[in-house]
Design a protein around this motif. Structure first.
Motif, mmCIF file in Angstrom:
data_model
loop_
_atom_site.group_PDB
_atom_site.id
_atom_site.type_symbol
_atom_site.label_atom_id
_atom_site.label_comp_id
_atom_site.label_asym_id
_atom_site.label_seq_id
_atom_site.Cartn_x
_atom_site.Cartn_y
_atom_site.Cartn_z
ATOM 1 N N GLN A 42 11.772 9.801 -13.934
ATOM 2 C CA GLN A 42 11.876 8.339 -13.949
ATOM 3 C C GLN A 42 13.212 7.875 -13.370
ATOM 4 O O GLN A 42 13.274 6.852 -12.692
ATOM 5 N N ASN A 43 14.279 8.658 -13.628
ATOM 6 C CA ASN A 43 15.575 8.335 -13.058
ATOM 7 C C ASN A 43 15.504 8.291 -11.534
ATOM 8 O O ASN A 43 16.042 7.388 -10.905
ATOM 9 N N ILE A 44 14.826 9.304 -10.956
ATOM 10 C CA ILE A 44 14.740 9.367 -9.497
ATOM 11 C C ILE A 44 13.882 8.213 -8.985
ATOM 12 O O ILE A 44 14.109 7.676 -7.903
ATOM 13 N N GLN A 45 12.909 7.804 -9.791
ATOM 14 C CA GLN A 45 11.991 6.760 -9.327
ATOM 15 C C GLN A 45 12.579 5.355 -9.443
ATOM 16 O O GLN A 45 12.035 4.430 -8.858
ATOM 17 N N VAL A 46 13.696 5.215 -10.184
ATOM 18 C CA VAL A 46 14.265 3.870 -10.359
ATOM 19 C C VAL A 46 14.563 3.199 -9.010
ATOM 20 O O VAL A 46 14.047 2.115 -8.736
ATOM 21 N N PRO A 47 15.374 3.828 -8.135
ATOM 22 C CA PRO A 47 15.623 3.146 -6.851
ATOM 23 C C PRO A 47 14.363 3.026 -6.007
ATOM 24 O O PRO A 47 14.212 2.059 -5.263
ATOM 25 N N MET A 48 13.453 4.005 -6.114
ATOM 26 C CA MET A 48 12.222 3.935 -5.307
ATOM 27 C C MET A 48 11.386 2.730 -5.716
ATOM 28 O O MET A 48 10.871 1.994 -4.886
ATOM 29 N N ARG A 49 11.249 2.524 -7.023
ATOM 30 C CA ARG A 49 10.471 1.372 -7.498
ATOM 31 C C ARG A 49 11.119 0.066 -7.067
ATOM 32 O O ARG A 49 10.454 -0.918 -6.787
ATOM 33 N N GLU A 50 12.446 0.083 -7.058
ATOM 34 C CA GLU A 50 13.165 -1.153 -6.767
ATOM 35 C C GLU A 50 13.024 -1.545 -5.289
ATOM 36 O O GLU A 50 12.863 -2.704 -4.982
ATOM 37 N N TYR A 51 13.087 -0.552 -4.411
ATOM 38 C CA TYR A 51 13.185 -0.872 -2.992
ATOM 39 C C TYR A 51 11.909 -0.618 -2.196
ATOM 40 O O TYR A 51 11.713 -1.205 -1.155
ATOM 41 N N LEU A 52 11.072 0.305 -2.643
ATOM 42 C CA LEU A 52 9.938 0.703 -1.812
ATOM 43 C C LEU A 52 8.631 0.291 -2.469
ATOM 44 O O LEU A 52 8.560 0.125 -3.674
ATOM 45 N N HIS A 53 7.612 0.116 -1.639
ATOM 46 C CA HIS A 53 6.292 -0.189 -2.187
ATOM 47 C C HIS A 53 5.443 1.062 -2.046
ATOM 48 O O HIS A 53 4.820 1.289 -1.022
ATOM 49 N N LEU A 54 5.465 1.875 -3.072
ATOM 50 C CA LEU A 54 4.766 3.152 -2.989
ATOM 51 C C LEU A 54 3.605 3.164 -3.971
ATOM 52 O O LEU A 54 3.649 2.503 -5.011
ATOM 53 N N SER A 55 2.576 3.921 -3.603
ATOM 54 C CA SER A 55 1.489 4.119 -4.561
ATOM 55 C C SER A 55 2.001 5.032 -5.670
ATOM 56 O O SER A 55 2.960 5.779 -5.490
ATOM 57 N N ASP A 56 1.370 4.971 -6.842
ATOM 58 C CA ASP A 56 1.816 5.790 -7.967
ATOM 59 C C ASP A 56 1.805 7.275 -7.622
ATOM 60 O O ASP A 56 2.674 8.028 -8.031
ATOM 61 N N ARG A 57 0.771 7.650 -6.837
ATOM 62 C CA ARG A 57 0.652 9.059 -6.493
ATOM 63 C C ARG A 57 1.841 9.509 -5.648
ATOM 64 O O ARG A 57 2.484 10.526 -5.930
ATOM 65 N N LEU A 58 2.155 8.698 -4.630
ATOM 66 C CA LEU A 58 3.253 9.049 -3.732
ATOM 67 C C LEU A 58 4.592 9.021 -4.481
ATOM 68 O O LEU A 58 5.472 9.847 -4.247
ATOM 69 N N LEU A 59 4.709 8.071 -5.406
ATOM 70 C CA LEU A 59 5.926 7.951 -6.202
ATOM 71 C C LEU A 59 6.176 9.253 -6.977
ATOM 72 O O LEU A 59 7.281 9.790 -6.991
ATOM 73 N N ASP A 60 5.111 9.758 -7.597
ATOM 74 C CA ASP A 60 5.234 11.010 -8.348
ATOM 75 C C ASP A 60 5.540 12.179 -7.427
ATOM 76 O O ASP A 60 6.424 12.990 -7.699
ATOM 77 N N GLU A 61 4.795 12.242 -6.312
ATOM 78 C CA GLU A 61 4.969 13.388 -5.414
ATOM 79 C C GLU A 61 6.362 13.419 -4.808
ATOM 80 O O GLU A 61 6.989 14.473 -4.722
ATOM 81 N N LEU A 62 6.852 12.244 -4.392
ATOM 82 C CA LEU A 62 8.178 12.216 -3.773
ATOM 83 C C LEU A 62 9.258 12.583 -4.786
ATOM 84 O O LEU A 62 10.195 13.314 -4.464
ATOM 85 N N ALA A 63 9.121 12.083 -6.024
ATOM 86 C CA ALA A 63 10.113 12.433 -7.039
ATOM 87 C C ALA A 63 10.112 13.936 -7.274
ATOM 88 O O ALA A 63 11.173 14.563 -7.362
ATOM 89 N N MET A 64 8.913 14.534 -7.330
ATOM 90 C CA MET A 64 8.843 15.978 -7.541
ATOM 91 C C MET A 64 9.443 16.729 -6.355
ATOM 92 O O MET A 64 10.091 17.758 -6.515
ATOM 93 N N LEU A 65 9.209 16.191 -5.149
ATOM 94 C CA LEU A 65 9.761 16.820 -3.946
ATOM 95 C C LEU A 65 11.286 16.824 -4.007
ATOM 96 O O LEU A 65 11.933 17.836 -3.728
#
Lengths: 382, 267
Positions: free
Chosen positions: B113-136
């Motif tokens: 969730q920490n990694i996803q904070v800036p992603m949620r704030e700035y990018l419009h990502l699908s939930d799936r991509l959000l999870d995959e990118l954070a894991m990457l």
């Protein structure tokens, strides 16, 4: 170099070319995170449109590629691999490194088995009952430790920390006086005003003095004080001890051969046990003053009559019932606050959680204890 | 380790990504930076050294806009930070990532969730991509996937640094600020972290601004070093320049007992 403004204006694009028995997909534009939505819909398009294999993903027109672009391309490639061969072409050396770094891997771990809501609810109830049981055992164990520490202090009076006790007394009792006086005064006013409004219907206005006297001295004074102290000082104990635990200060005390219970907790609890009865006394007087003023204003009962009637209505044991309860309330508040403080773990969030639960538990236990005392005093006709 | 460094002269034909000119910062009566000039070039790893209390962190914080400056200009990616509107500043901020000394992970959120904070704030990502990118990102910084659902309080010091680096890289920034990335790590962990920074710098084409005290890091991963003292840059250049400098502080820093040990080990 301006912040990628040129690339922000352009969008990622694909051109699909089905010549010579194979599919060539020419990618162009920026394949980066700001264009995530376009990138996602484009790879979806590639997946559905791809019919002839081998399929080549031609990156020669790609201006910028980041981990998002590289990952989605790799994922698409992986998902189409069942249908036929998919290759990348014309990637620059930098893009190749990035594509390798973001190679597809399966992040879906074994999914956790899901339970029905009923089972979850029952598990939850079971856990809280077990937790409450552990709290009880922990509390009793801690009470034992505390008493042992107290006895040690009594046997070796030189280990008694007078300065710390006085300091805590100032924090708990002295600085708490204004707010506790104010609250008790107001509650005394309110109770007596409502009492007059109801009793005047029966022409029994003077009985409001009995009501105020007994209610304040037996119950309200000690209860209001305990609740305020739980909120003011109980939370402070938990926060102080909790943050000391978080920063290993308690361990530091231990390795210096000092007993944290003796150094930190005994002075605090002693100060509470001394301070809470004092505050209870002050609170009771303030509530009686408030009640007296209100009966004067609303019930036309002069202070002389109020005092006379009060003396007839209450006896020494009415007063003592309230005062006897005070040290026990103090003990309960102190034990809960220190136990919660010692349960704090590494994070600031855990500190906040334990401070909250310290106050909630302490107020709850104070009221429960008051009920137990009420039954006890009724049983012995005191 | 020394020999692995890329032999390049970064000052030639390369664009300046951060340009600091005549910056003065002070608190109350005390002036800490007195007209400091510094350039950071695209694609380099700049090591920033200086004694304790000389203002290394102050300069970093001034560039990031966390400390007000009294005079001078700071340009990042060609834009003067003072001229930016709030919206332009937001746009700029997504181009840099910061690794704070203590990690500064949000303690109420898991690593993922920490990694996803800036992603949620700035990018419009699908939930799936959000999870995959954070894991990457978690894998890229060498964390075990199990760490994704842990809270920061359950991580060791080295894991916190890695998780914080993953968060700094969440938006694929062009510039990464690292504040003493290897402090508090054991020598093996510190070495691994240095390698990680070098690898990520190569793959993602990052520019790295690294405040450090770690002589090993300076020798093994930094392209260029800037030394801070007396409120100014005392010297800048590759390690060789530092070694040749006559400045007393630099001599004792790079020729002290500890430095000789690192050199002996590296050469």
């Amino acid at each position: 170099m301006i912040v990628a403004q040129g690339t922000l204006a352009r969008k990622p694009e694909v051109a699909i070319d089905r010549a010579g028995g194979q599919t060539t997909v020419r990618l162009s534009g920026p394949w980066t995170a700001p264009h995530a939505q376009t990138v996602e819909s484009l790879v979806q398009e590639i997946e559905t449109d791809a019919e002839a294999f081998p399929l080549v993903l031609d990156l020669s027109g790609v201006e910028r590629l980041d981990t998002l672009g590289a990952w989605t391309l790799n994922r698409t490639r992986h998902e189409m691999s069942g249908k036929g061969q998919v290759d990348f072409a014309n990637a620059t050396p930098e893009q190749k490194i990035l594509l390798d770094e973001a190679a597809f891997r399966d992040f879906q771990g074994p999914s956790k088995p899901r339970h029905s809501r009923v089972v979850d609810f029952l598990v939850d109830v079971g856990r809280s009952v077990a937790g409450a049981g552990r709290d009880m055992v922990g509390g009793v164990g801690f009470l034992g430790e505390l008493i042992a520490a107290l006895i040690r202090v009594i046997v070796h009076p030189r280990r008694f920390r007078g300065t710390a006790v006085i300091n805590q007394l100032e924090q708990i009792a002295y600085r708490g006086v204004p707010i506790i006086v104010l609250i008790s005064f107001l509650v005394g006013c309110i109770v007596s005003q409502q009492g007059i409004f109801q009793l005047v219907k029966f022409g029994a206005t003077p009985f409001v003095i009995d009501l105020i006297g007994i209610l304040v001295l037996r119950e309200l004074g000690v209860l209001l004080t305990s609740i305020m102290v739980a909120g003011r000082s109980g939370s402070a104990f938990t926060a102080e001890i909790g943050s000391m635990k978080m920063r290993e200060e308690i361990d530091a005390l231990r390795v210096m051969g000092l007993d944290p219970i003796e150094v930190l907790i005994v002075p605090r609890i002693m100060a509470l046990v001394i301070g809470l009865p004092l505050l209870t006394f002050i609170a009771s007087i303030a509530a009686l003053v408030g009640g007296g003023l209100t009966t004067w204003v609303y019930g036309d009962i002069s202070p002389d009559i109020f005092l006379n009637r009060l003396r007839a209505a209450v006896s020494l044991n009415t007063f003592l019932v309230g005062m006897i309860k005070a040290p026990f309330m103090a003990l309960v508040i102190g034990i809960i606050a220190t136990l919660e403080g010692l349960a704090v773990e590494g994070s600031a969030e855990s500190l906040g959680r334990h401070v909250t639960s310290s106050v909630v538990k302490a107020i709850f236990m104070v009221i429960v204890l008051d009920g137990v005392f009420a039954m006890f005093f009724a049983a012995i006709n005191y | 380790m020394m020999l692995e460094r890329r032999p390049s002269d970064p000052t030639k034909n390369r664009d300046v990504i951060i340009s600091v000119r005549g910056v003065e910062v002070g608190f109350g009566e005390r002036t800490i930076l007195k007209g400091l000039d510094l350039d950071v070039y695209r694609g380099e790893i700049l090591g920033f050294v200086g004694g304790s209390g000389q203002g290394k962190s102050v300069l970093t914080r001034a560039i990031l806009g966390l400390v007000p400056k009294r005079a001078g200009t700071i340009q990042v990616l060609g834009q003067n930070l003072d001229d930016l509107s709030p919206e332009e500043r937001r746009q700029l901020e997504r181009h840099w990532g910061v690794l704070f000394q203590q990690g500064a992970l949000f303690s109420a959120l898991t690593v993922k969730q920490n990694i996803q904070v800036p992603m949620r704030e700035y990018l419009h990502l699908s939930d799936r991509l959000l999870d995959e990118l954070a894991m990457l990102k978690i894998e890229m910084v060498g964390l075990n996937p199990d760490a994704a659902d842990k809270l920061p309080s359950e991580l060791s010091g080295g894991m916190i640094k890695r998780a914080a680096l993953a968060r700094a890289l969440a938006l694929d920034p062009e510039i990464v600020f690292l504040d003493e990335p290897t402090s508090g790590l054991d020598p093996i962990g510190a070495g691994e972290f240095d390698d990680l920074i070098a690898t990520l710098q190569r793959t993602l084409g990052l520019t790295v601004f690294m405040v450090t005290h770690d002589l090993d890091s300076l020798y093994s991963v930094c392209d260029r070093i800037a030394a801070l003292g007396e409120g100014k840059i005392l010297a800048e250049g590759p390690i060789e320049v530092m070694l040749e400098s006559d400045h007393p502080w630099l001599r004792s820093y790079f020729h002290g007992k500890r430095a000789r040990a690192v050199m002996a080990g590296g050469a």
